[in-house]
Write a protein that holds these residues in place. Structure first.
Motif, PDB file in Angstrom:
ATOM      1  N   CYS A  80       0.812  -1.217   0.000  1.00  0.00           N
ATOM      2  CA  CYS A  80       0.000   0.000   0.000  1.00  0.00           C
ATOM      3  C   CYS A  80       0.847   1.270   0.000  1.00  0.00           C
ATOM      4  O   CYS A  80       0.299   2.376  -0.039  1.00  0.00           O
ATOM      5  CB  CYS A  80      -0.914   0.014   1.231  1.00  0.00           C
ATOM      6  SG  CYS A  80      -2.078  -1.358   1.314  1.00  0.00           S
ATOM      7  N   LEU A  83       2.372   5.834   2.062  1.00  0.00           N
ATOM      8  CA  LEU A  83       1.211   6.296   2.814  1.00  0.00           C
ATOM      9  C   LEU A  83       1.656   7.350   3.821  1.00  0.00           C
ATOM     10  O   LEU A  83       2.761   7.278   4.370  1.00  0.00           O
ATOM     11  CB  LEU A  83       0.552   5.132   3.551  1.00  0.00           C
ATOM     12  CG  LEU A  83      -0.158   4.078   2.689  1.00  0.00           C
ATOM     13  CD1 LEU A  83      -0.476   2.846   3.522  1.00  0.00           C
ATOM     14  CD2 LEU A  83      -1.437   4.656   2.086  1.00  0.00           C
ATOM     15  N   ILE A  89      -6.964   4.023   3.963  1.00  0.00           N
ATOM     16  CA  ILE A  89      -6.715   3.115   2.840  1.00  0.00           C
ATOM     17  C   ILE A  89      -8.058   2.810   2.199  1.00  0.00           C
ATOM     18  O   ILE A  89      -8.936   2.205   2.821  1.00  0.00           O
ATOM     19  CB  ILE A  89      -6.033   1.822   3.318  1.00  0.00           C
ATOM     20  CG1 ILE A  89      -4.677   2.148   3.969  1.00  0.00           C
ATOM     21  CG2 ILE A  89      -5.856   0.845   2.167  1.00  0.00           C
ATOM     22  CD1 ILE A  89      -4.024   0.945   4.621  1.00  0.00           C
ATOM     23  N   ALA A  93      -6.912   0.617  -3.198  1.00  0.00           N
ATOM     24  CA  ALA A  93      -5.598   0.080  -2.869  1.00  0.00           C
ATOM     25  C   ALA A  93      -5.590  -1.441  -2.784  1.00  0.00           C
ATOM     26  O   ALA A  93      -4.511  -2.052  -2.707  1.00  0.00           O
ATOM     27  CB  ALA A  93      -5.113   0.673  -1.538  1.00  0.00           C
ATOM     28  N   LEU A 109      -1.412  -6.389   4.324  1.00  0.00           N
ATOM     29  CA  LEU A 109      -1.228  -5.018   3.876  1.00  0.00           C
ATOM     30  C   LEU A 109       0.088  -4.464   4.410  1.00  0.00           C
ATOM     31  O   LEU A 109       0.266  -4.331   5.624  1.00  0.00           O
ATOM     32  CB  LEU A 109      -2.395  -4.148   4.349  1.00  0.00           C
ATOM     33  CG  LEU A 109      -3.803  -4.662   4.036  1.00  0.00           C
ATOM     34  CD1 LEU A 109      -4.850  -3.659   4.504  1.00  0.00           C
ATOM     35  CD2 LEU A 109      -3.964  -4.960   2.546  1.00  0.00           C
ATOM     36  N   THR A 111       2.030  -1.465   5.007  1.00  0.00           N
ATOM     37  CA  THR A 111       1.873  -0.018   5.101  1.00  0.00           C
ATOM     38  C   THR A 111       3.206   0.697   5.261  1.00  0.00           C
ATOM     39  O   THR A 111       3.286   1.909   5.075  1.00  0.00           O
ATOM     40  CB  THR A 111       0.985   0.360   6.293  1.00  0.00           C
ATOM     41  OG1 THR A 111       1.689   0.081   7.522  1.00  0.00           O
ATOM     42  CG2 THR A 111      -0.331  -0.413   6.265  1.00  0.00           C
TER      43      THR A 111
END
Length: 232
Positions: A80, A83, A89, A93, A109, A111
């Motif tokens: 993702c 960020l 999110i 995504a 995910l 991040t």
């Protein structure tokens, strides 16, 4: 190949705001007793852990009611990044439904927030919007994250680990959701949530993830030894 994706359980580790502090200390020692044992005090959501539906839903299943096979996942790594702190999110995504294989049952995910572990900034992780959580629910997949969880974390103390923090936390956004809507959407359909993962860099797009909890009677969550497996 195997990789440990778990945070070590240790005294003073970061904890979610309001959760019990973690202590791991000797009980018996070889010098005094001829053997060694230790005493562990921790909350059920310390470190890398799984959530049971009972975590946010009063009538949800407890850990001992969930089949053990439910904690072995066919995972899809979703990068993702980049960020910003406390960035939502959105569904865009996440993978399109047509791209997901039927075997996938967990979206992991990435991040990038794992690098902030042990600092005040760790609680400023991105979070799933209600629409993104609903997309996961429609796909029938749970989520794993390198962060405290899929909902925004309060900007208060992170527990003992706060002493390792640097800088100040970001203020909560005015449009951040209250409560635990992403948790509720996922756990309401008994979809798994695995939190505080680490070591996601360099993983292949598809892998197996094992995250077996302690068999806690009536448990709402449990620390796990999260392990990724893939063909080298």
């Amino acid at each position: 190949m195997f990789r440990d994706l778990s945070r070590p359980i240790e005294t003073g580790m970061p904890t979610y705001p309001g959760d019990p502090d973690v202590t791991l200390a000797p009980d018996a020692t070889h010098e005094a007793d001829g053997y060694a044992t230790g005493e562990l005090r921790a909350g059920t959501h310390a470190g890398t852990h799984v959530d049971a539906p009972r975590h946010t839903l009063p009538d949800g299943e407890t850990l001992d009611e969930v089949g053990v096979g439910s904690f072995a996942f066919d995972a899809w790594l979703v990068d993702c990044r980049p960020l910003q702190p406390r960035e939502p999110i959105a569904p865009g995504a996440l993978p399109e439904p047509s791209r997901l294989d039927a075997e996938v049952d967990l979206l992991v995910l990435r991040t990038g927030w794992a690098t902030r572990w042990g600092t005040d900034r760790y609680r400023d992780h991105p979070y799933l919007t209600a629409a993104a959580a609903e997309r996961c629910r429609e796909l029938g997949v749970g989520v794993g994250l390198d962060a405290f969880g899929p909902d925004p974390t309060p900007t208060g103390s992170t527990g003992q680990g706060e002493s390792m923090g640097t800088g100040e936390a970001e203020p909560a956004g005015t449009d951040e959701p209250d409560g635990t809507p992403a948790h509720d959407a996922l756990l309401g359909d008994s979809l798994p949530i695995v939190e505080n993962l680490r070591g996601l860099d360099g993983l292949p797009p598809r892998f197996r993830l094992y995250a077996f909890p302690l068999r806690l009677r009536g448990g709402d969550g449990s620390p796990v030894r999260a392990v990724a497996e893939w063909e080298g």
